[in-house]
Design an enzyme around this catalytic site. Structure first.
Site, PDB file in Angstrom:
ATOM      1  N   ARG A  32      -1.131  -1.177 -18.750  1.00 46.36           N
ATOM      2  CA  ARG A  32      -2.424  -0.488 -18.639  1.00 46.36           C
ATOM      3  C   ARG A  32      -2.338   0.513 -17.497  1.00 46.36           C
ATOM      4  O   ARG A  32      -1.989   0.149 -16.378  1.00 46.36           O
ATOM      5  CB  ARG A  32      -3.545  -1.485 -18.329  1.00 46.36           C
ATOM      6  CG  ARG A  32      -3.698  -2.586 -19.318  1.00 46.36           C
ATOM      7  CD  ARG A  32      -5.054  -3.229 -19.197  1.00 46.36           C
ATOM      8  NE  ARG A  32      -6.027  -2.344 -19.781  1.00 46.36           N
ATOM      9  CZ  ARG A  32      -6.227  -2.234 -21.096  1.00 46.36           C
ATOM     10  NH1 ARG A  32      -5.540  -2.960 -21.946  1.00 46.36           N
ATOM     11  NH2 ARG A  32      -7.119  -1.393 -21.565  1.00 46.36           N
ATOM     12  N   TYR A  40       0.852  -1.192   0.000  1.00 52.45           N
ATOM     13  CA  TYR A  40       0.000   0.000   0.000  1.00 52.45           C
ATOM     14  C   TYR A  40       0.886   1.240   0.000  1.00 52.45           C
ATOM     15  O   TYR A  40       1.903   1.272   0.705  1.00 52.45           O
ATOM     16  CB  TYR A  40      -0.907   0.026   1.238  1.00 52.45           C
ATOM     17  CG  TYR A  40      -2.357  -0.128   0.871  1.00 52.45           C
ATOM     18  CD1 TYR A  40      -2.937   0.770  -0.027  1.00 52.45           C
ATOM     19  CD2 TYR A  40      -3.135  -1.145   1.394  1.00 52.45           C
ATOM     20  CE1 TYR A  40      -4.261   0.633  -0.393  1.00 52.45           C
ATOM     21  CE2 TYR A  40      -4.463  -1.282   1.027  1.00 52.45           C
ATOM     22  CZ  TYR A  40      -5.016  -0.395   0.130  1.00 52.45           C
ATOM     23  OH  TYR A  40      -6.322  -0.535  -0.227  1.00 52.45           O
ATOM     24  N   ASP A  65      -6.318  15.527 -23.499  1.00 51.50           N
ATOM     25  CA  ASP A  65      -6.273  14.095 -23.216  1.00 51.50           C
ATOM     26  C   ASP A  65      -5.620  13.455 -24.442  1.00 51.50           C
ATOM     27  O   ASP A  65      -6.241  13.311 -25.492  1.00 51.50           O
ATOM     28  CB  ASP A  65      -7.716  13.601 -23.021  1.00 51.50           C
ATOM     29  CG  ASP A  65      -7.804  12.101 -22.830  1.00 51.50           C
ATOM     30  OD1 ASP A  65      -6.799  11.407 -23.085  1.00 51.50           O
ATOM     31  OD2 ASP A  65      -8.892  11.625 -22.455  1.00 51.50           O
ATOM     32  N   GLU A 118      -0.643   4.787  -0.359  1.00 46.34           N
ATOM     33  CA  GLU A 118      -1.486   5.998  -0.537  1.00 46.34           C
ATOM     34  C   GLU A 118      -0.678   7.250  -0.276  1.00 46.34           C
ATOM     35  O   GLU A 118       0.262   7.238   0.522  1.00 46.34           O
ATOM     36  CB  GLU A 118      -2.663   5.959   0.446  1.00 46.34           C
ATOM     37  CG  GLU A 118      -3.828   5.148  -0.043  1.00 46.34           C
ATOM     38  CD  GLU A 118      -5.089   5.447   0.759  1.00 46.34           C
ATOM     39  OE1 GLU A 118      -5.224   6.562   1.291  1.00 46.34           O
ATOM     40  OE2 GLU A 118      -5.927   4.544   0.853  1.00 46.34           O
ATOM     41  N   THR A 139      -3.287   7.725 -21.255  1.00 49.81           N
ATOM     42  CA  THR A 139      -3.097   6.351 -20.813  1.00 49.81           C
ATOM     43  C   THR A 139      -1.675   5.978 -21.203  1.00 49.81           C
ATOM     44  O   THR A 139      -1.019   6.685 -21.980  1.00 49.81           O
ATOM     45  CB  THR A 139      -4.061   5.374 -21.508  1.00 49.81           C
ATOM     46  OG1 THR A 139      -3.974   5.580 -22.919  1.00 49.81           O
ATOM     47  CG2 THR A 139      -5.485   5.573 -21.066  1.00 49.81           C
ATOM     48  N   LYS A 151      -1.644   2.570 -24.894  1.00 47.48           N
ATOM     49  CA  LYS A 151      -2.085   2.608 -26.293  1.00 47.48           C
ATOM     50  C   LYS A 151      -0.847   2.789 -27.176  1.00 47.48           C
ATOM     51  O   LYS A 151       0.023   1.929 -27.154  1.00 47.48           O
ATOM     52  CB  LYS A 151      -3.126   3.714 -26.474  1.00 47.48           C
ATOM     53  CG  LYS A 151      -4.406   3.477 -25.657  1.00 47.48           C
ATOM     54  CD  LYS A 151      -5.455   4.516 -25.978  1.00 47.48           C
ATOM     55  CE  LYS A 151      -6.784   4.228 -25.305  1.00 47.48           C
ATOM     56  NZ  LYS A 151      -6.917   4.809 -23.971  1.00 47.48           N
TER      57      LYS A 151
HETATM   58  N1  DSN Z   1     -11.371   2.438 -24.659  1.00 49.19           N
HETATM   59  C1  DSN Z   1     -10.486   3.395 -25.283  1.00 49.19           C
HETATM   60  C2  DSN Z   1     -10.521   3.299 -26.754  1.00 49.19           C
HETATM   61  O1  DSN Z   1     -10.705   2.201 -27.250  1.00 49.19           O
HETATM   62  O2  DSN Z   1     -10.335   4.291 -27.427  1.00 49.19           O
HETATM   63  C3  DSN Z   1     -10.777   4.772 -24.858  1.00 49.19           C
HETATM   64  O3  DSN Z   1     -11.213   4.781 -23.549  1.00 49.19           O
END
Ligand code: DSN
Length: 478
Positions: free
Chosen positions: A279, A64, A241, A66, A270, A273
Site C-alpha cells: 500500500r 525517521y 493519476d 524526513e 498507488t 492496485k
Molecule cells: N479507493 C480506491 C478505489 O477503490 O478505487 C481509490 O481511491
C-alpha cells in the site's frame, strides 16, 4: 529457496506476535482465511507477493527519514537511502520516467505532492516561495493566510465523479476541492466514453491551471496524447493519476497514446492496485518538477515509511520481470471475458464492455441499487463495491452500479474460463435478488430479498471455483 521458507517466515512472525497480543495474530490469520475463501473482485485490490509483504515487517519501520536522499532532516539514514534509491531506480526504469519520488504513503498523498509541485512551479506567489524556503513548522499564521490568498483562485479540470473520476481530482469531500476551483468533464451520455471535443471546449472556457486525467471507475482507455494537446492549447499542466491502471502501463498493455508517462508533465499512482505492490504511492515527472516533488516531505507528507519503500523496491523489481507483462495482459483478457459473460447473460454494462481491468455493471437493469447488489453479492461470497454510474439517479451513497475488477483473481491464476463461471455466479445472484420494502411501505434502496439457500449455494460454488487456485500456496499457517 526451500518451498517452506514462506510458511516458516509467516508462522514465526505470528508466533512472535501471539506472544504479545494473541488477538492480533488471530485477526491476521483470519484475514488470510477470508481472502482465501472469497471471490475478490474489488478492482483496486490485489495480492502482493510474500517477498513484498515480508519487506514491510522489520526495523526499517523504526527509522525517521524526513527529507530525501542527500537532504535529510535526521542522521543515520544510509540504509533508508539505499532502499529509497532502489525503489526510485526501479520505478524510473519500469515506467521510462526521468524522475521518481517513492515516499507518498497513498494515492491521495501522491496527488497532494503533485498539486503542491504544480502550484509551486506555476504560481507567482511570494508567500509560496517563502513557504518553499522554510520548514513547514516555521511558517507563521500570517504566512499561511497569505498563501491561501495567493493560491485561492487556481483552477483544476478533472473527470467527474459519476463518470469514474476520483475524489482527489478537485471534489469537495477531499482537500483538493478546497485547494482548487474545480470543474469537471464527463462522458458522452450515448456512448459512456470521454468526449475529447467536449473536454477541449470546457478547457477553453474554464482555462484550468491543471488538467487531470485518470479514473477509478471508467472501463476504457484514455488517449493521453489528445489530453496533452488539450492541456497545451490552454497552457495547463497535464497530470495523470494512473493509480488504477499502473500495472497495465508497467506490463506494456497500455502503450503509445495510452501510456501516460511520455505525455503528462506529472504522473501519480498507488503501488498496491494493478501494480501489485505494498500500500502506497509514487510520483513520476520530468526534471522541471523534480525539485518541487522531492520536497513532498515535510511540505505535504509526514515522515517517510522506509519499510514500505523497501517493499516498493521489491514489488517494482518484480514488475520489471517478463512475466509481469503476461500478468497484465491476462488481467485485461479476464476483464473482457467477464464483461462478455455478463453481457451474454443480459447484464447492462457502462460503455458496453471494457478495455482495462474493470467492468461497471448498471444494476438498475436488475431492478436494484448498487448497495443492494453489493450486499447480496457479499452474502454469496463475492466481494465487490458499489459505485456511481454516469448521471446516477441513486446518488453516490446508494448508487446504481457495481464495480468489479480482475487484478486480484488474475494473480491467483484464474483465467478466462473461470471468468465465465464468475459471470454466471454474479448474474445468478443479481437476477434472483429483489428490492425490499422500507418501514414506510415504499421500495427501499438498501433492503433486499435474497433466498439464503441460494446465497449459500453460490458461496459454495465460489469456493469450489477457487480450490484450483490456492492463494499464497506456499504459506501454511498450521
Ligand atoms: N479507493 C480506491 C478505489 O477503490 O478505487 C481509490 O481511491
Amino acid at each position: 529457496m526451500p518451498r517452506n521458507a514462506e510458511s516458516t517466515a509467516f508462522r514465526s512472525a505470528l508466533e512472535v506476535i501471539r506472544g504479545v497480543e494473541p488477538r492480533v495474530a488471530d485477526a491476521i490469520g483470519a484475514e488470510l482465511a477470508d481472502q482465501r475463501e472469497s471471490l475478490k473482485l474489488i478492482a483496486s485490490e490485489n495480492y502482493a507477493s510474500p517477498a513484498t509483504l515480508l519487506a514491510m515487517g522489520n526495523w526499517f519501520s523504526d527509522k525517521y527519514a524526513e527529507g530525501t536522499i542527500g537532504r535529510r532532516f535526521y542522521a543515520g539514514c544510509q540504509n533508508v537511502d539505499t532502499v529509497e534509491a532502489l525503489a526510485a531506480e526501479h520505478a524510473r526504469e519500469l515506467f521510462g520516467a526521468t524522475h521518481a519520488y517513492v515516499q507518498p504513503h497513498s494515492g491521495i498523498d501522491a496527488n497532494l505532492v503533485a498539486f503542491w509541485a504544480i502550484l509551486a512551479d506555476r504560481v507567482e506567489a511570494p508567500a509560496l516561495k517563502r513557504a518553499q524556503a522554510r520548514h513547514v513548522n516555521d511558517l507563521t499564521e500570517a504566512d499561511w493566510f497569505a498563501l491561501r490568498r495567493e493560491l485561492g483562485d487556481q483552477r483544476m479540470l478533472g473527470m467527474s465523479l459519476d463518470a469514474g473520476g476520483h475524489l482527489t481530482h478537485g471534489f469537495r469531500p477531499n482537500i483538493s476541492g478546497k485547494m482548487f476551483d474545480q470543474r469537471s468533464y464527463g462522458t458522452d451520455p450515448a456512448t459512456g466514453l470521454v468526449d475529447y471535443d467536449k473536454v477541449a471546449e470546457t478547457a477553453r472556457e474554464f482555462r484550468p491551471l491543471v488538467l487531470v486525467a485518470g479514473y477509478s471507475a471508467y472501463p476504457r482507455k484514455v488517449n493521453f496524447r489528445i489530453m496533452r494537446e488539450i492541456a497545451d492549447s490552454v497552457g495547463a499542466t497535464f497530470m495523470v493519476d494512473m493509480a488504477h491502471f499502473a500495472g497495465l502501463v508497467a506490463g506494456r498493455v497500455f502503450t503509445g497514446d495510452f501510456d501516460p508517462v511520455p505525455h503528462a508533465h506529472i504522473v501519480t499512482t498507488t503501488t498496491h492496485k494493478s501494480l501489485r505492490g505494498p500500500r502506497g504511492g509514487l510520483v513520476l515527472c520530468g526534471p522541471e518538477l523534480a525539485d518541487q516533488v522531492d520536497r513532498g516531505c515535510p511540505m505535504v507528507l509526514g515522515g517517510p515509511l522506509p519499510h514500505v519503500m523497501a517493499a516498493k523496491a521489491v514489488a517494482l523489481a518484480e514488475a520489471r520481470q517478463p512475466d509481469f507483462a503476461d500478468y497484465a495482459r491476462q488481467v485485461v483478457d479476464n476483464a473482457q471475458a467477464l464483461a462478455e459473460g455478463l453481457l451474454r447473460r443480459g447484464a447492462r454494462l457502462v460503455t458496453g464492455g471494457t478495455d482495462n481491468h474493470l467492468v461497471l455493471i448498471d444494476v438498475t437493469g436488475y431492478g436494484l441499487t448498487g448497495r443492494q447488489a453489493e450486499q447480496a453479492l457479499l452474502d454469496s461470497g463475492i466481494v465487490t463495491n458499489r459505485n456511481a454510474v454516469p448521471q446516477d439517479p441513486n446518488g453516490a451513497w446508494y448508487t446504481s452500479g457495481i464495480r468489479i475488477g480482475t487484478p486480484a483473481l488474475t494473480t491467483r491464476g484464474l483465467g478466462t474460463a473461470e471468468m465465465d463461471t464468475t459471470a454466471e455466479l454474479i448474474h445468478t445472484v443479481l437476477s434472483q435478488t429483489s428490492a425490499g420494502v422500507g418501514p414506510d411501505g415504499t421500495t427501499s434502496k438498501a433492503k433486499y430479498v435474497l433466498d439464503p439457500a441460494l446465497a449459500d449455494k453460490v458461496s459454495r460454488q465460489a469456493s469450489e471455483l477457487l480450490t484450483g487456485f490456492p492463494l499464497y500456496p506456499d504459506v501454511e499457517l498450521g
